[in-house]
Design a protein around this motif. Structure first.
Motif, PDB file in Angstrom:
ATOM      1  N   LEU A 154     -32.115 -10.193  -3.204  1.00 52.32           N
ATOM      2  CA  LEU A 154     -32.767  -9.229  -2.123  1.00 52.32           C
ATOM      3  C   LEU A 154     -33.097  -7.618  -1.927  1.00 52.32           C
ATOM      4  CD1 LEU A 154     -33.169 -10.892   0.936  1.00 52.32           C
ATOM      5  CD2 LEU A 154     -30.761  -9.433   1.385  1.00 52.32           C
ATOM      6  N   ALA A 155     -32.095  -6.941  -2.265  1.00 55.90           N
ATOM      7  CA  ALA A 155     -32.425  -5.610  -2.197  1.00 55.90           C
ATOM      8  C   ALA A 155     -34.157  -4.961  -3.196  1.00 55.90           C
ATOM      9  CB  ALA A 155     -31.874  -4.733  -2.629  1.00 55.90           C
ATOM     10  N   GLU A 156     -34.173  -5.655  -4.147  1.00 54.94           N
ATOM     11  CA  GLU A 156     -35.043  -5.339  -5.257  1.00 54.94           C
ATOM     12  C   GLU A 156     -36.118  -6.699  -4.238  1.00 54.94           C
ATOM     13  OE1 GLU A 156     -33.632  -7.846  -9.238  1.00 54.94           O
ATOM     14  OE2 GLU A 156     -32.420  -5.966  -9.195  1.00 54.94           O
ATOM     15  N   ASP A 157     -36.834  -7.420  -3.922  1.00 49.20           N
ATOM     16  CA  ASP A 157     -37.724  -8.134  -3.234  1.00 49.20           C
ATOM     17  C   ASP A 157     -38.242  -7.129  -1.412  1.00 49.20           C
ATOM     18  OD1 ASP A 157     -37.272 -10.487  -5.263  1.00 49.20           O
ATOM     19  OD2 ASP A 157     -36.064 -11.535  -3.168  1.00 49.20           O
ATOM     20  N   PHE A 158     -37.069  -6.615  -1.227  1.00 45.69           N
ATOM     21  CA  PHE A 158     -37.682  -5.246  -0.251  1.00 45.69           C
ATOM     22  C   PHE A 158     -37.745  -4.355  -1.108  1.00 45.69           C
ATOM     23  CE2 PHE A 158     -33.969  -7.242   2.314  1.00 45.69           C
ATOM     24  CZ  PHE A 158     -34.759  -8.430   3.205  1.00 45.69           C
ATOM     25  N   ALA A 159     -37.520  -4.035  -1.986  1.00 37.40           N
ATOM     26  CA  ALA A 159     -38.067  -2.451  -2.802  1.00 37.40           C
ATOM     27  C   ALA A 159     -39.896  -3.355  -2.794  1.00 37.40           C
ATOM     28  CB  ALA A 159     -37.489  -2.515  -3.064  1.00 37.40           C
ATOM     29  N   MET A 160     -39.785  -3.933  -3.301  1.00 38.83           N
ATOM     30  CA  MET A 160     -40.933  -4.764  -4.155  1.00 38.83           C
ATOM     31  C   MET A 160     -41.744  -5.027  -2.985  1.00 38.83           C
ATOM     32  SD  MET A 160     -42.880  -5.406  -7.062  1.00 38.83           S
ATOM     33  CE  MET A 160     -41.457  -5.080  -7.842  1.00 38.83           C
ATOM     34  N   LEU A 161     -41.914  -5.353  -2.047  1.00 35.04           N
ATOM     35  CA  LEU A 161     -42.852  -5.234  -0.701  1.00 35.04           C
ATOM     36  C   LEU A 161     -43.143  -4.467  -0.301  1.00 35.04           C
ATOM     37  CD1 LEU A 161     -40.953  -8.961   1.428  1.00 35.04           C
ATOM     38  CD2 LEU A 161     -43.160  -8.951   0.477  1.00 35.04           C
ATOM     39  N   SER A 162     -41.925  -3.157  -0.391  1.00 34.74           N
ATOM     40  CA  SER A 162     -42.583  -1.786   0.392  1.00 34.74           C
ATOM     41  C   SER A 162     -43.915  -1.244  -0.840  1.00 34.74           C
ATOM     42  CB  SER A 162     -40.868  -1.029   0.677  1.00 34.74           C
ATOM     43  OG  SER A 162     -41.205  -0.305  -1.098  1.00 34.74           O
ATOM     44  N   LYS A 163     -43.237  -1.735  -2.168  1.00 31.58           N
ATOM     45  CA  LYS A 163     -44.476  -1.004  -2.915  1.00 31.58           C
ATOM     46  C   LYS A 163     -45.916  -1.909  -2.828  1.00 31.58           C
ATOM     47  CE  LYS A 163     -41.502   0.086  -7.082  1.00 31.58           C
ATOM     48  NZ  LYS A 163     -41.347  -0.840  -8.731  1.00 31.58           N
ATOM     49  N   GLU A 164     -45.734  -2.822  -2.643  1.00 33.85           N
ATOM     50  CA  GLU A 164     -46.944  -3.836  -2.528  1.00 33.85           C
ATOM     51  C   GLU A 164     -47.784  -3.136  -1.360  1.00 33.85           C
ATOM     52  OE1 GLU A 164     -45.130  -7.598  -2.279  1.00 33.85           O
ATOM     53  OE2 GLU A 164     -45.098  -7.771  -4.418  1.00 33.85           O
ATOM     54  N   ALA A 165     -46.978  -3.116  -0.254  1.00 32.29           N
ATOM     55  CA  ALA A 165     -47.498  -2.451   1.570  1.00 32.29           C
ATOM     56  C   ALA A 165     -48.237  -1.255   0.876  1.00 32.29           C
ATOM     57  CB  ALA A 165     -46.320  -2.020   2.164  1.00 32.29           C
ATOM     58  N   ILE A 166     -48.355  -0.370   0.001  1.00 30.20           N
ATOM     59  CA  ILE A 166     -49.231   0.491  -0.198  1.00 30.20           C
ATOM     60  C   ILE A 166     -49.847   0.942  -1.303  1.00 30.20           C
ATOM     61  CG2 ILE A 166     -47.506   2.264   1.153  1.00 30.20           C
ATOM     62  CD1 ILE A 166     -46.769   3.254  -1.594  1.00 30.20           C
ATOM     63  N   ALA A 167     -50.095  -0.939  -1.898  1.00 32.61           N
ATOM     64  CA  ALA A 167     -51.406  -0.599  -2.848  1.00 32.61           C
ATOM     65  C   ALA A 167     -52.247  -0.117  -2.489  1.00 32.61           C
ATOM     66  CB  ALA A 167     -51.144  -1.792  -3.216  1.00 32.61           C
ATOM     67  N   TRP A 168     -52.750   0.086  -1.424  1.00 35.14           N
ATOM     68  CA  TRP A 168     -54.297   0.257  -1.210  1.00 35.14           C
ATOM     69  C   TRP A 168     -54.691   2.132  -1.288  1.00 35.14           C
ATOM     70  CZ3 TRP A 168     -53.904   3.744   3.375  1.00 35.14           C
ATOM     71  CH2 TRP A 168     -53.237   4.375   3.691  1.00 35.14           C
ATOM     72  N   LEU A 169     -52.874   2.900  -1.114  1.00 31.05           N
ATOM     73  CA  LEU A 169     -53.199   4.591  -0.779  1.00 31.05           C
ATOM     74  C   LEU A 169     -54.351   4.548  -2.209  1.00 31.05           C
ATOM     75  CD1 LEU A 169     -49.739   5.517   0.118  1.00 31.05           C
ATOM     76  CD2 LEU A 169     -51.774   6.148   1.143  1.00 31.05           C
ATOM     77  N   PRO A 170     -55.587   5.779  -2.374  1.00 28.82           N
ATOM     78  CA  PRO A 170     -55.547   6.101  -3.880  1.00 28.82           C
ATOM     79  C   PRO A 170     -54.660   6.920  -4.487  1.00 28.82           C
ATOM     80  CG  PRO A 170     -56.156   7.355  -1.953  1.00 28.82           C
ATOM     81  CD  PRO A 170     -55.214   6.399  -1.270  1.00 28.82           C
TER      82      PRO A 170
END
Length: 190
Positions: A154-170
């Motif tokens: 569950l913690a790993e899933d939340f961590a992955m979602l956090s990374k995906e949320a900022i994929a748009w940053l240069p």
């Protein structure tokens, strides 16, 4: 707008404390209630702080939502890791006695997962771990279940979602620093 966001954090924190205390020793507590309480107590601060930085930068609403999602998910990952450490960490690492959340009746991810596997745990919790050996028996049930591993996932899933949320940053040193945060949060349990 930033003041409103940070005011929301204070309201969420108070709401989270109230929810946590209202649900003590409630073996019927849902995962949704646990996640909502964790959001209020931990993730709201990070989510709204990330969004506030975006407000000050003048970015679009869509990107503000992404920053908020980054903070929310890293905050939830942090809380789940903290809940795992209540069972696997030591007093010095935690800054409080190990298993203190369970002893206080706060049902966290490992407890909720263990409840799904072993209904005997609900009997112990419903009587508020009041009989001699109840806390040790509850701890034994949790540690001999898949609860810690499920909580790690569950913690790993939340961590992955956090990374995906900022994929748009240069790509930049700043983005790399933000992307390192979820890994740092997870490193506390490995």
């Amino acid at each position: 707008n930033v003041v409103k966001l940070l005011s929301r954090v204070i309201m969420d924190l108070a709401e989270g404390e109230i929810k946590q205390n209202l649900n003590r020793f409630d073996s019927a507590q849902s995962f949704a209630k646990y996640i909502n309480k964790s959001y209020c107590k931990t993730a709201s601060l990070i989510a709204n702080s990330c969004k506030a930085a975006g407000v000050l930068s003048g970015i679009t609403d869509e990107k503000l939502t992404s920053l908020y999602d980054f903070g929310k998910n890293i905050g939830l990952a942090f809380q789940v890791v903290d809940d795992i450490l209540d069972f696997t960490g030591n007093d010095k690492q935690l800054g409080k006695p190990a298993v203190s959340d369970l002893a206080s009746g706060y049902l966290t991810a490992p407890v909720l997962y263990a409840l799904e596997e072993n209904k005997k745990l609900s009997v112990l919790i419903n009587r508020e771990l009041s009989e001699k050996g109840d806390l040790d028996d509850a701890l034994d049930i949790i540690m001999n279940s898949n609860a810690i591993e499920s909580s790690r996932k569950l913690a790993e899933d939340f961590a992955m979602l956090s990374k995906e949320a900022i994929a748009w940053l240069p790509d930049s040193d700043y983005k790399r620093a933000l992307l390192a945060l979820p890994e740092f949060v997870l490193s506390r349990i490995y």
